[in-house]
Design an enzyme around this catalytic site. Structure first.
Site, mmCIF file in Angstrom:
data_model
loop_
_atom_site.group_PDB
_atom_site.id
_atom_site.type_symbol
_atom_site.label_atom_id
_atom_site.label_comp_id
_atom_site.label_asym_id
_atom_site.label_seq_id
_atom_site.Cartn_x
_atom_site.Cartn_y
_atom_site.Cartn_z
ATOM 1 N N HIS A 269 -2.958 1.600 -2.162
ATOM 2 C CA HIS A 269 -2.643 2.582 -3.199
ATOM 3 C C HIS A 269 -2.733 3.971 -2.609
ATOM 4 O O HIS A 269 -3.593 4.238 -1.771
ATOM 5 C CB HIS A 269 -3.612 2.455 -4.384
ATOM 6 C CG HIS A 269 -3.113 3.131 -5.616
ATOM 7 N ND1 HIS A 269 -3.311 4.469 -5.859
ATOM 8 C CD2 HIS A 269 -2.383 2.648 -6.649
ATOM 9 C CE1 HIS A 269 -2.734 4.772 -7.009
ATOM 10 N NE2 HIS A 269 -2.160 3.698 -7.508
ATOM 11 N N ASP A 326 -1.141 -4.315 -9.622
ATOM 12 C CA ASP A 326 -0.070 -5.307 -9.644
ATOM 13 C C ASP A 326 -0.496 -6.655 -9.067
ATOM 14 O O ASP A 326 0.232 -7.635 -9.195
ATOM 15 C CB ASP A 326 1.145 -4.770 -8.869
ATOM 16 C CG ASP A 326 1.785 -3.606 -9.600
ATOM 17 O OD1 ASP A 326 2.027 -3.745 -10.801
ATOM 18 O OD2 ASP A 326 2.015 -2.556 -8.970
HETATM 19 N N1 CMC Z 1 0.113 -4.221 3.524
HETATM 20 C C1 CMC Z 1 -0.080 -3.906 4.824
HETATM 21 N N2 CMC Z 1 -0.281 -2.649 5.283
HETATM 22 C C2 CMC Z 1 -0.281 -1.674 4.380
HETATM 23 C C3 CMC Z 1 -0.091 -1.915 3.000
HETATM 24 C C4 CMC Z 1 0.105 -3.247 2.595
HETATM 25 N N3 CMC Z 1 0.288 -3.542 1.309
HETATM 26 N N4 CMC Z 1 -0.134 -0.749 2.332
HETATM 27 C C5 CMC Z 1 -0.346 0.218 3.232
HETATM 28 N N5 CMC Z 1 -0.439 -0.346 4.486
HETATM 29 C C6 CMC Z 1 -0.760 0.348 5.744
HETATM 30 C C7 CMC Z 1 0.429 1.145 6.258
HETATM 31 O O1 CMC Z 1 1.222 0.358 7.120
HETATM 32 C C8 CMC Z 1 -0.267 2.289 6.953
HETATM 33 O O2 CMC Z 1 -0.763 1.800 8.189
HETATM 34 P P1 CMC Z 1 -0.843 2.797 9.474
HETATM 35 O O3 CMC Z 1 -1.823 3.862 9.081
HETATM 36 O O4 CMC Z 1 -1.314 1.931 10.582
HETATM 37 O O5 CMC Z 1 0.545 3.304 9.669
HETATM 38 C C9 CMC Z 1 -1.491 2.565 6.070
HETATM 39 O O6 CMC Z 1 -1.767 1.308 5.425
HETATM 40 C C10 CMC Z 1 -1.254 3.632 5.015
HETATM 41 O O7 CMC Z 1 -0.108 3.250 4.260
HETATM 42 P P2 CMC Z 1 0.932 4.258 3.617
HETATM 43 O O8 CMC Z 1 2.227 3.536 3.440
HETATM 44 O O9 CMC Z 1 0.943 5.528 4.411
HETATM 45 O O10 CMC Z 1 0.236 4.553 2.245
HETATM 46 P P3 CMC Z 1 0.942 5.172 0.975
HETATM 47 O O11 CMC Z 1 -0.111 5.839 0.187
HETATM 48 O O12 CMC Z 1 2.126 5.986 1.353
HETATM 49 O O13 CMC Z 1 1.507 3.876 0.193
HETATM 50 C C11 CMC Z 1 1.700 2.037 -1.250
HETATM 51 C C12 CMC Z 1 0.907 3.305 -0.911
HETATM 52 C C13 CMC Z 1 1.208 1.513 -2.578
HETATM 53 C C14 CMC Z 1 3.191 2.360 -1.384
HETATM 54 C C15 CMC Z 1 1.483 0.989 -0.140
HETATM 55 O O14 CMC Z 1 0.113 0.670 -0.035
HETATM 56 C C16 CMC Z 1 2.296 -0.283 -0.362
HETATM 57 O O15 CMC Z 1 3.459 -0.346 0.034
HETATM 58 N N6 CMC Z 1 1.711 -1.340 -0.997
HETATM 59 C C17 CMC Z 1 2.430 -2.532 -1.306
HETATM 60 C C18 CMC Z 1 3.269 -2.352 -2.565
HETATM 61 C C19 CMC Z 1 2.437 -2.281 -3.807
HETATM 62 O O16 CMC Z 1 1.526 -3.083 -4.033
HETATM 63 N N7 CMC Z 1 2.753 -1.305 -4.678
HETATM 64 C C20 CMC Z 1 2.036 -1.096 -5.948
HETATM 65 C C21 CMC Z 1 1.342 0.214 -5.930
HETATM 66 S S1 CMC Z 1 0.081 0.428 -7.158
HETATM 67 C C22 CMC Z 1 0.696 0.222 -8.716
HETATM 68 C C23 CMC Z 1 2.034 0.802 -8.973
HETATM 69 O O17 CMC Z 1 2.358 1.911 -8.582
HETATM 70 O O18 CMC Z 1 2.783 0.101 -9.639
#
Ligand code: CMC
Length: 392
Positions: A269, A326
């Site tokens: 998140h 989720d």
């Molecule tokens: N699985 C594996 N690695 C992950 C995941 C994941 N679900 N989420 C983040 N990471 C890693 C990412 O690769 C990065 O690694 P590094 O620092 O080595 O490059 C690090 O964690 C930080 O990730 P980010 O993408 O920079 O974080 P963000 O704040 O931009 O993204 C997010 C947040 C929710 C989009 C992301 O965690 C994600 O894609 N999660 C999976 C999709 C998901 O469950 N979405 C629902 C979000 S919450 C409720 C909603 O909004 O509906």
């Protein structure tokens, strides 16, 4: 001119001031208007929490009765709007239908709406909160090829939604109070979450003084993606693909592999770097609901094990990647018999309360300005136009 900072994804930029929702990401705290989400989910009902988000305080008995009556009175949609559904193919994703029909509400209420009039703002709020369940149920009935079921005034917001989804002509349908309360808790947990992608989209669209129904339609579009609300559907698809506990290590290894675009859906998140409080409630509610229904869901066992394996892994712990709302939400909806491609639609139905509360806060703020971010230009330096024969 001026001083700009480059902040892709608005990771460190507050886009507005808001009195609606407070999140303490590191501590996993979520408050709506000062009330803990745990208390609202345990003791509040849909009408309490929707009133709270919209107007700032819990309603007293009289205000609640008026609020509930106004929501009931707005449940029906214009018959001409219903005809829109016949234009969609039966295999259309219900989110695609929702983007169209919710935007089309603007065509029915546009002339009557002054976005700066307090009464009109509240009227628009009641319309969207009350009509979205009706429009969502019609999207579902379109997909399954069944006739539409009209709203029933005597039922609660969530009871009526279950009725519109599952009642069929010729068969008696009685709303199960357990299912009704489960859906209500689920909705309360999804109602608002400050400046997420879809809410920010609604605020930016609305900041141009656009019609609020169109702004809500743009929020539905932003919610649809698997990185946001579409994750609830994607989690169930992922769990089905993983299939068995012995495949979990391979899935976790893929999620850690930077050359693979696969991520653990329902994990991570932007704001919470600890356990999402909504996921904690949903997880325990899954146990309670499946227990009361005396039902086992193999996907629940798989989800629990996946969480355990991930949270024992340094990759997830060091990045603060925990289950988000989720992760367990689809398991509750599955238990209620709701099909997978309706999960994000129901998220939109619930989040509409937050979207319209945030829209109202934005549009009635006297210091409001149009949402207009700047950019860091990385294109070519100035150059001269060349005639077509002189171009290299
Ligand atoms: N699985 C594996 N690695 C992950 C995941 C994941 N679900 N989420 C983040 N990471 C890693 C990412 O690769 C990065 O690694 P590094 O620092 O080595 O490059 C690090 O964690 C930080 O990730 P980010 O993408 O920079 O974080 P963000 O704040 O931009 O993204 C997010 C947040 C929710 C989009 C992301 O965690 C994600 O894609 N999660 C999976 C999709 C998901 O469950 N979405 C629902 C979000 S919450 C409720 C909603 O909004 O509906």
């Amino acid at each position: 001119t001026g001083c700009f900072c480059y902040d892709p994804g608005f990771k460190a930029t507050c886009s507005c001031a808001s009195a609606i929702t407070y999140i303490d990401g590191p501590r996993g705290v979520l408050l709506h208007r000062g009330y803990a989400i745990e208390e609202l989910a345990a003791d509040g009902d849909f009408d309490d929490v929707s009133y709270l988000l919209l107007f700032g305080d819990l309603p007293d008995r009289k205000a609640k009765a008026l609020h509930s009556a106004r929501l009931v009175a707005e449940r029906r949609v214009h018959e001409r709007l219903i005809h829109f559904y016949s234009g969609f193919l039966s295999n259309a994703h219900p989110m695609a239908i929702m983007v169209g029909v919710v935007g089309a509400l603007s065509a029915f209420y546009h002339d009557k709406l002054d976005v700066f009039d307090a009464g009109d703002q509240v009227a628009a709020a009641y319309r969207v909160i009350a009509k979205l369940p009706t429009l969502a149920a019609m999207a579902y009935k379109t997909a399954v090829g069944e006739p539409f079921v009209y709203p029933r005034d005597a039922l609660s917001h969530c009871g009526n939604l279950l009725h519109m989804l599952f009642a069929k002509p010729g068969a008696e349908y009685v709303v199960d109070p357990l299912a009704e309360r489960a859906l209500e808790v689920w909705m309360i947990l999804h109602m608002d979450h400050e400046q997420n992608a879809s809410t920010s989209t609604v605020r930016i669209a609305g900041s141009s003084e656009a019609n609020p129904y169109a702004a809500i339609a743009s929020g539905i579009t932003a919610l649809w993606g698997p990185a946001h609300g579409g994750a609830n559907e994607a989690v169930i698809r992922m769990l089905e693909e993983i299939g068995s506990v012995d495949q979990i290590p391979a899935a976790v290894a893929r999620a850690k592999d930077k050359s693979d675009s696969f991520r653990l859906m329902g994990f991570g998140h932007r704001v919470y770097k600890s356990y999402d409080p909504r996921a904690r409630i949903l997880k325990s509610y899954c146990h309670e609901l499946l227990g009361k229904l005396q039902r086992e869901d193999p996907l629940m066992e798989l989800a629990l094990e996946l969480e355990k394996v991930a949270l024992e892994d340094e990759y997830f712990v060091s990045r603060g990647l925990y289950p988000n709302t989720d992760f367990y939400s689809g398991i509750i909806l599955r238990a209620l018999g709701i099909p997978r491609d309706m999960y994000t639609v129901l998220f939109a139905v619930a989040r509409t309360v937050g979207w319209i509360s945030q829209w109202r806060e934005m549009i009635s703020d006297s210091t409001r300005v149009i949402g207009r971010p700047r950019q860091l230009y990385v294109g070519p330096a100035p150059r001269s136009f060349a005639a077509v024969d002189d171009r290299a």
